[in-house]
Structure formats: C-alpha cells, structure tokens
Enzyme design. Structure first.
Site, PDB file in Angstrom:
ATOM      1  N   ASN A 134      36.798  40.235  43.461  1.00 11.69           N
ATOM      2  CA  ASN A 134      37.257  38.842  43.479  1.00 11.69           C
ATOM      3  C   ASN A 134      36.789  38.234  44.791  1.00 11.69           C
ATOM      4  OD1 ASN A 134      38.622  36.428  43.550  1.00 11.69           O
ATOM      5  ND2 ASN A 134      40.677  37.340  43.690  1.00 11.69           N
ATOM      6  N   GLU A 159      47.522  34.221  44.954  1.00  9.57           N
ATOM      7  CA  GLU A 159      47.139  33.062  45.771  1.00  9.57           C
ATOM      8  C   GLU A 159      47.244  31.779  44.962  1.00  9.57           C
ATOM      9  OE1 GLU A 159      43.423  34.719  47.097  1.00  9.57           O
ATOM     10  OE2 GLU A 159      44.537  36.184  48.287  1.00  9.57           O
ATOM     11  N   GLU A 202      48.891  43.758  42.110  1.00  3.86           N
ATOM     12  CA  GLU A 202      48.489  43.435  43.476  1.00  3.86           C
ATOM     13  C   GLU A 202      49.731  43.083  44.292  1.00  3.86           C
ATOM     14  OE1 GLU A 202      44.044  42.158  43.594  1.00  3.86           O
ATOM     15  OE2 GLU A 202      45.294  40.384  43.396  1.00  3.86           O
ATOM     16  N   LYS A 233      37.092  35.226  45.754  1.00  3.21           N
ATOM     17  CA  LYS A 233      37.961  34.126  46.221  1.00  3.21           C
ATOM     18  C   LYS A 233      37.082  32.941  46.636  1.00  3.21           C
ATOM     19  CE  LYS A 233      41.344  37.631  47.319  1.00  3.21           C
ATOM     20  NZ  LYS A 233      42.486  38.061  48.123  1.00  3.21           N
ATOM     21  N   HIS A 245      46.503  35.001  39.796  1.00  4.93           N
ATOM     22  CA  HIS A 245      46.407  35.656  41.114  1.00  4.93           C
ATOM     23  C   HIS A 245      47.517  35.108  42.014  1.00  4.93           C
ATOM     24  CE1 HIS A 245      44.943  36.917  45.011  1.00  4.93           C
ATOM     25  NE2 HIS A 245      44.191  37.795  44.383  1.00  4.93           N
ATOM     26  N   SER A 279      43.785  45.493  49.592  1.00  6.63           N
ATOM     27  CA  SER A 279      43.173  46.299  50.666  1.00  6.63           C
ATOM     28  C   SER A 279      42.481  47.566  50.167  1.00  6.63           C
ATOM     29  CB  SER A 279      44.220  46.640  51.744  1.00  6.63           C
ATOM     30  OG  SER A 279      44.680  45.454  52.374  1.00  6.63           O
ATOM     31  N   GLY A 287      44.661  41.621  51.756  1.00 10.43           N
ATOM     32  CA  GLY A 287      43.998  41.152  52.977  1.00 10.43           C
ATOM     33  C   GLY A 287      44.661  41.615  54.260  1.00 10.43           C
TER      34      GLY A 287
HETATM   35  P1  13P Z   1      41.796  42.377  49.459  1.00  7.19           P
HETATM   36  O1  13P Z   1      41.030  43.503  48.794  1.00  7.19           O
HETATM   37  O2  13P Z   1      40.955  41.572  50.386  1.00  7.19           O
HETATM   38  O3  13P Z   1      43.084  42.855  50.047  1.00  7.19           O
HETATM   39  O4  13P Z   1      42.191  41.349  48.267  1.00  7.19           O
HETATM   40  C1  13P Z   1      42.786  41.834  47.123  1.00  7.19           C
HETATM   41  C2  13P Z   1      42.845  40.743  46.124  1.00  7.19           C
HETATM   42  O5  13P Z   1      43.604  39.804  46.246  1.00  7.19           O
HETATM   43  C3  13P Z   1      41.926  40.826  44.984  1.00  7.19           C
HETATM   44  O6  13P Z   1      42.248  39.895  43.991  1.00  7.19           O
END
Ligand code: 13P
Length: 251
Positions: A12, A100, A168, A14, A98, A213, A174
């Site tokens: 992803n 976010e 997640e 983003k 997601h 992560s 992150g």
């Molecule tokens: P990270 O791998 O950067 O922690 O992000 C995970 C994520 O949100 C994937 O959708």
C-alpha cells in the site's frame, strides 16, 4: 475441507509515488521470478494517479489495486474514484476501510461495506482493513473492536476469493512496533472463526493479511503465524528491494 488460502503480499503506497516511482514496480516485476510467483500472489496499490501506468509497469506479473473507491459506479462525486474506473484501467483489487481513511475521512463500517460491495460488483477483490487503536488494545477491547468492524464491513454473500481481510493494529502502522506472534495468532484465529460464522465453509478460504511495520527482517516470523496468509505492507513496499525482501518469506 477448503485448501489453505494462497498467500498474498500486498503493498500500500498510500499518498506516495510520482512517475519516477514506476521504476520500482518495473524492478519488482523483474525481481519476482517464476518460483516466487508460484508460491505467492503479489500486489501493489499505488496512488490512483499512477494506477494506470502501474498496470503497464507491472507487466502482468504483479497485480495492481486501488487504495479506496466510491460506493457508486459513477456520478456527481468530485474527486472520487469508482471501483469500475479501477477495473477499467486493469486493477484487480481495491483496499477499503484502511484505518487512515476511517480516521482522516470518518469512514464508518457501513460505508466500508458499501465500498467493498462496489468493488465486488465491479469484479475487484476487496481488501477490507480492520484493527484496534492503542487505547482500545490497552483497554482489552481488541477482539470486540475487530469483531464489530469485521461484522459491519463484510459484504453479504461474498465468496472466499472475492474478499481479503487485513488485520492492521493502528498502533503498529508506521511506528516500527509490531504485536507479538502470540497476539497476531490470537486475533487471526478470532477473525477466522468470525469468517466461518459469517460465510460458512467459504470462511476457511479467505486470506487474512497482517499489516503494520512489516519489513524484510520480521516477515518470516509474522508470515509463519497460524492463519496469517500474507501481509499488507506500507513503508517497506515503496522500494523493490524491501518489497521483494518481504515476499521472500514465502520462498
Ligand atoms: P507500514 O507497513 O508502513 O507500517 O504501514 C502498514 C499499512 O498501513 C499498510 O496498509
């Protein structure tokens, strides 16, 4: 008995990636040999601006997906992208719900379900994201939160190959933090049981990804946990080296 689901390693991106980043997708396509592709499905979800070009860069070796879609197929919704548009440009998957988007745009599970349904209608596989916040985990509410999100986001009547669940934990995204293997095992077993209740025998065939992560150095351990059928990777999916390093857990 349904066979163990075929693993999926999904990236992803983003809100990252200008045209120059297409070279990373070309490098991923060059780097995923037939032996790796025989063991695992690979997917990159770039920003919508790059998705069409990414289909070409991936050369059919890596699937391309969207990061979100509108619940409607078309209409007066300025700035939105529909699942049909993603399908039209050659995408095979769409991420919905997601954390976010749930946080930044106030997306409810009811909306996430409508988006997943739109994805299915368009012929895409919907990757439905669920996960608890740090506060919810500390309060012992992880399974309650994940269970409610799953129940309310899963489209009715979906078959095993039409949906993917991504667990997640919000606090692991992150941050470099990951749950213990035992914690991941507990939540994934819970999700598997919930899928069985909601979908009957189809539930055993749904892929349940871990995300948060994931990187080459922890992928083998995390992908080895029971009921973990792959990864949803953020930061470590931005370069071919790291993404292929995570996928190598399935070599
Ligand atoms: P990270 O791998 O950067 O922690 O992000 C995970 C994520 O949100 C994937 O959708």
């Amino acid at each position: 008995m349904t066979a163990k689901p075929r693993p999926l390693v999904a990236g992803n991106w983003k809100m990252n990636g200008l045209k120059a980043a297409l070279g990373e997708i070309e490098a991923m396509a060059r780097g995923c040999d037939a032996a790796l592709r025989a063991r695992v499905d690979l997917l990159i979800c770039p920003p919508a601006t790059l998705a069409g070009a990414a289909v070409g860069a991936a050369g059919g070796l890596i699937a391309i997906g969207g990061q979100d879609c509108h619940p409607k197929a078309a209409g007066a919704h300025t700035g939105d992208v529909s699942a049909d548009m993603l399908k039209d440009l050659g995408a095979a998957y769409v991420i919905v719900g997601h954390s976010e988007r749930r946080a930044d745009h106030g997306e409810t599970s009811a909306l996430v379900r409508a988006k997943a349904q739109a994805g299915l209608r368009a012929g895409l596989v919907a990757i439905i994201c669920v996960g608890e916040t740090e506060g919810e985990r500390k309060a012992g509410r992880t399974l309650e939160i994940v269970g409610a999100q799953l129940r309310d986001s899963l489209p009715e009547g979906a078959s095993a190959t039409q949906v993917v669940i991504a667990y997640e934990p919000v606090w692991a995204i992150g941050t470099g933090l990951t749950p213990t293997a035992a914690d991941v095992a507990q939540v994934h077993a819970f999700i598997r049981a919930q899928l069985g209740q909601a979908m009957g025998a189809q539930g055993a065939g749904v892929r349940i990804l871990y995300g948060g992560s994931v990187k080459p150095s922890n992928a083998v351990e995390l992908m080895g946990v029971a009921n973990v059928d792959g990864a949803l990777v953020g930061g470590a999916s931005l370069t071919a080296t790291d993404f292929l390093g995570v996928a190598a857990a399935y070599r």
